[in-house]
Structures are given as structure tokens and as C-alpha cells.
Design a protein around this motif. Sequence first.
Motif, short mmCIF file in Angstrom:
data_model
loop_
_atom_site.label_atom_id
_atom_site.label_comp_id
_atom_site.label_asym_id
_atom_site.label_seq_id
_atom_site.Cartn_x
_atom_site.Cartn_y
_atom_site.Cartn_z
N GLU A 217 0.82 -1.21 0.00
CA GLU A 217 0.00 0.00 0.00
C GLU A 217 0.85 1.26 0.00
N LEU A 218 1.96 1.21 0.75
CA LEU A 218 2.84 2.37 0.80
C LEU A 218 3.44 2.64 -0.57
N THR A 220 2.10 1.96 -3.42
CA THR A 220 1.04 2.57 -4.22
C THR A 220 0.91 4.06 -3.88
N ALA A 221 0.88 4.35 -2.57
CA ALA A 221 0.74 5.74 -2.15
C ALA A 221 1.90 6.59 -2.65
N MET A 222 3.12 6.01 -2.64
CA MET A 222 4.29 6.76 -3.11
C MET A 222 4.20 7.02 -4.60
N GLU A 223 3.71 6.01 -5.34
CA GLU A 223 3.53 6.22 -6.78
C GLU A 223 2.51 7.30 -7.06
N CYS A 224 1.43 7.29 -6.25
CA CYS A 224 0.39 8.32 -6.40
C CYS A 224 0.97 9.71 -6.19
N ARG A 225 2.03 9.77 -5.41
CA ARG A 225 2.61 11.08 -5.13
C ARG A 225 3.85 11.31 -6.00
N CYS A 226 3.80 10.72 -7.19
CA CYS A 226 4.80 10.99 -8.23
C CYS A 226 6.21 10.57 -7.86
N TYR A 227 6.37 9.58 -6.96
CA TYR A 227 7.71 9.14 -6.63
C TYR A 227 8.29 8.32 -7.77
N ARG A 228 9.52 8.63 -8.18
CA ARG A 228 10.18 7.85 -9.23
C ARG A 228 11.68 7.80 -8.93
N GLY A 232 15.53 13.94 -10.36
CA GLY A 232 14.69 15.12 -10.49
C GLY A 232 14.03 15.57 -9.20
N ARG A 233 14.50 15.01 -8.07
CA ARG A 233 13.91 15.36 -6.78
C ARG A 233 14.52 16.62 -6.21
N THR A 234 13.71 17.41 -5.55
CA THR A 234 14.24 18.57 -4.82
C THR A 234 13.99 18.32 -3.34
N ASN B 54 -5.73 7.51 -12.10
CA ASN B 54 -4.40 8.12 -12.10
C ASN B 54 -3.34 7.15 -12.61
N PHE B 78 3.31 10.70 -15.44
CA PHE B 78 3.75 11.62 -14.39
C PHE B 78 2.80 12.82 -14.28
N GLN B 88 -5.99 6.79 -0.10
CA GLN B 88 -6.46 5.44 0.16
C GLN B 88 -7.08 5.31 1.54
N ASN B 93 -0.64 3.74 6.13
CA ASN B 93 0.21 3.20 5.06
C ASN B 93 0.42 4.19 3.93
N PHE B 106 6.69 15.57 0.54
CA PHE B 106 7.17 14.45 -0.29
C PHE B 106 6.74 14.57 -1.75
N GLU B 109 8.40 17.50 -3.60
CA GLU B 109 9.82 17.18 -3.76
C GLU B 109 10.01 16.24 -4.95
N ASN B 110 9.09 15.28 -5.08
CA ASN B 110 9.19 14.33 -6.19
C ASN B 110 8.99 15.02 -7.53
N MET B 158 0.59 18.88 -3.99
CA MET B 158 1.01 18.73 -5.39
C MET B 158 0.13 19.58 -6.30
#
Lengths: 271, 283
Positions: A217-218, A220-228, A232-234, B54, B78, B88, B93, B106, B109-110, B158
Motif C-alpha cells: 500500500e505504501l 502505491t501511495a508513493m507512486e500516487c505522489r509521483c515518486y520515481r 529530479g527530486r528537490t 491516475n 507523471f 487510500q 500506510n 514528499f 519534492e518528487n 502537489m
Amino acid sequence: MVRDITLGQFLPGDSLMHRLDPRAKLGLTLSVIVFIFVAGNFLGLAVMTGLVFLGMAVSGVSIGRYLKSLKVVLLVVLFTSLLNLFYGGGEVLWEWGFLRITWGGVSNSIFVAVRIIVLIFASSVLTFTTSPTQLTDALERLMKPLSLIRVPVHEIAMMMTIALRFIPTLLEETDKIMNAQKARGADMESGGILKRVKALVPVLVPLFVSSFRRAYELATAMECRCYRGGKGRTKMKILHMKARDYISCGVAAAAGAGVILLRIFITHPYL
Amino acid sequence: MEYLQTQELTYSYHKEPPLTLALDGVTLGIGKGEFVALLGHNGCGKSTLAKQFNALILPSGGTVFVDSMDTKDQSLTFEIRRQVGLVQQNPDNQLVASVVEEDVAFGPENIGVPPGEIREQVDAALKAVGMYEYRTHAPHKLSGGQKQRVAIAGILAMQPACIVLDEPTAMLDPRGRREVLETVWKLNREKGITVVLITHYMEEAAQADRVVVMDRGKVLLDGTPRQVFSQVDLLKEHALDVPQATELMALLRREGCEVPNDVLTAEECTKVLEGLLGGTQTG
């Protein structure tokens, strides 16, 4: 009860030591530890002890706290200094069978004890005044050059951040599962060590299963928040080295130089 | 084309036959600024649909457009995730960092927002969900409702155009539920953010602009809450609830009382009952 746990030994505060840049603090602590080992005689050790005491003084943490941090290593200190007592040459003070205490042994044993105690104090200054988050941040930045040789610096820092975040959550969950198993008649308090370890299995299995679900789940949540990944991170918070950071590094460097000079020029056995 | 648009969307979690379709020909358009509640019992495909919005999962057949961007185009993933945030069920989580404000940062930043602007966006997001005073707290010490609001702030920072919430209140107590819903409503009204709220609570759905009911991967009903909940029998047939007030009216009608079939809230219900009882007393 579990909700109140604090991670590490961080004591929030606003002292000079708290306000130092965590990178500077981490670097200072590491070099102090190195120089405590470099110090080959009592004078050099005294210089480092003085430096560590100075650090403790500006940390705004009570001396009692520092002494408490010694409690865990008290046995190690006693054991190593006791062993050292019987090594070394010089004038014999006491003899019984193969056991022999000499002046050299006494001086060795005091030296080793002081060295360990000062080491513990030095690392306590760091952990008392730096939050785990700051520490992770400092580590990530200090290790940045390693990414040139393909060390996944950002990933390591990310793992540390997530680990720190989930330790309390998992502890809480362990507590819940244990209570649930106790409610079903599980006995975790009696019996020998083997029996108790066995009793933990029904706690660990659900804990593992739920950890994997959480991880999924985490992710998924990280992907939802555009983590890659780190690309390119600041960063929201940028660390700036200030005058006080440079000054404290200067003081430490001077002490280090002193230790080296003392090691080279003082050769008296008991100094 | 609407802001969120699906066309003949099908999806199966299995790659090989027998294919059970989680989504079976869904054509649905959601306009900018709408507040849509998505209902359906477990396994009806509503969470699957949420993940399509998404690009967390991609259609097996048909298409999904987000602001005219096809989710199948991976070069747009993206940008799509930046526009459509997903919250969720379990707030525990979803939080990454051990300090509230760092968690909210977070997302920005991403994306690669410059540091000064991240600060502004984080502060604005935390104020919008009413968690600004807690910015330096550790997430594990917050209540469920507060954690979920932090999770919403993390998406909000975001600056998305749309937020999809997959049963955000399922694990919360009544107070936490109210906190979260009020926050979501405020975001929709004040910032014009499109909201897709998946829920099991009919009372929550009754407040939405529009209710979409799903069953076995298909859209069963789609309309205003009054239109949808007036179909009590159809909903009951598919093992779905209606708001308590609506259900009471349906039962009264069955007993021969003349009451309207589109009552949604407790207040409306009291008014009708007062009228009914007052009428029998005088007559």
C-alpha cells in the motif's frame, strides 16, 4: 503506552549544539571518535576529553543524562580495564601466581577506561541533540559523492526514513497482535526460553503478513505522489553551513592537530 | 469530453482466461469541479475504477482520458498523477516521513518544485486541511482523522485538479469521519477541486452533487442523489443500502402513507413526518 515511545535518545532543545548543522555534527563526532583512538598518550586523551566536555557543556543536556548513557556499557568498561590491569611492563606492584599488576598495567587500564567513557559521551552528544530525521538527512548529503561510484545513496536514505516512520507503527501492531493472541489463550510469559521463543511465532507470522500488505500500500501511495526515485527530486529543507559550524569544525581540527603533535613529541611512558 | 472520461473501459486482474472482468464496459464522464460519490458493494469494481483515474493500472480494453490525456501513454503518466491524486483507506500506510510537514513535502519534492515554493505549498496545504499547528508532530501520535487529513494535505501540496478518495473514512471513528468529509467538501467548494469519493456510507453519498452506483463492473445508476436513492427497490435488489431517511419513507409508502420518495436527510424526513402526524391528528 507504545504510542509514546521516542526514537533514539533525541532530546528536543534549542542549545548551540542543537542548532549546529547535522552534517557538521556528524562529521565532528566521527572525527572526534577517530582522534580519541589516535591519541596515544594521556595528554592527547586529555585534549580530546576536554573537547568532548566542551561539547557536552554547550549541548544543554544535564550531566545526569550523560551518566545514564554510561550504564549500558559499564560492564564493558569494567571488564576491559580489569583485563588491561594485568598487561604491560614496568615496576611490579602486586603478584600472585601468574597474575601480576604493574605500573604499566594500571596506566593502561585507566587509559582504556577513559577512552571508552569519552567515546560514549561523544556519541551521546550527537544522538541527544540530533533528531533521527536530521541524521538521515545529513547522512544522505554526506554520502552524496558515493553516488558517483553507483552507491544508491538516495535509496538508502529513503529506506532509513521509511524504517524510522514505521518502527512505532509496527510496535503498536505487535502490541495489538500479542493482545489478540493472549485473548485466545496464548501463553507468552511462562516457560523456558525455548518455549517463549516458540510462543512468539503466532505473533511474528501475522506481523510479517501485515508488513507486506503495508509495504504494498505504501508503494502505491508513493507512486500516487509521483515518486520515481531520486531523479529530479528537490528538497524542502536545505542545509546551510553557518559561521558557528565552521568555527566548531575549526576547534575540533585544532584539537586533532594537537593530539597528533602530542603523540609524536611526548614519549614519556606515563604521560 | 469531460475532465475524467472513460470509454467502454474494461479491466481484468487476470492475464489469461478465464477472465473475470473487474470493470465491464464503463463509460463515465466526470466534469471539472464536480463532487461525485461512487457507491457499490465490495468487489463491484469501484476501487479498480479509482486506480484507473491516475494510471496506477491501465485499461485492458477501452480508454481512460484525464484532461484529454490518454492514461495508456506512459510519457504522460507523471503529469496525470500530478493532476489526479489518490487517497487510500488506511492513513497509516500512506505517510512516508516521521514529521508531518516533511511528509506533506514528499509530493512536491518528487515533482521537483524549487525549495522555497515547496515551503509555501506545504504550509498552504496544511492550513487547508486544518493541520498547520501539527506540522512538526510525528504522524504516529495523531488520531486517525488527523492522519487522513495529513494524507490529503500530502496530495493537495502537489496542487492537483482532482482528488480521488477510496473509502477515506472506512477506518475512522465518527468524529474523524466528519473531520475528513468537511475538509473534502471545503476543498471542492473553495478551491474548485474535482472530487470522486468512494464510500460505503449512504449519508456521505447523499450530500454529493452526483451519485454513481456500480455493480459487477458496470454502472448501475447515475444521477443526483435524489434520483438515485428514490430507486429503493433496485438498490435493495443489488444488496445496497439507502440513507435511513429514504428507507423509512419507502417503508411508510409500502404501508400506504402518501410520502415523497426522494427524501434524503433527517431534517427533510422530520418535516414530512410532522406533516403526516399533524394531518392525522386534525383529520
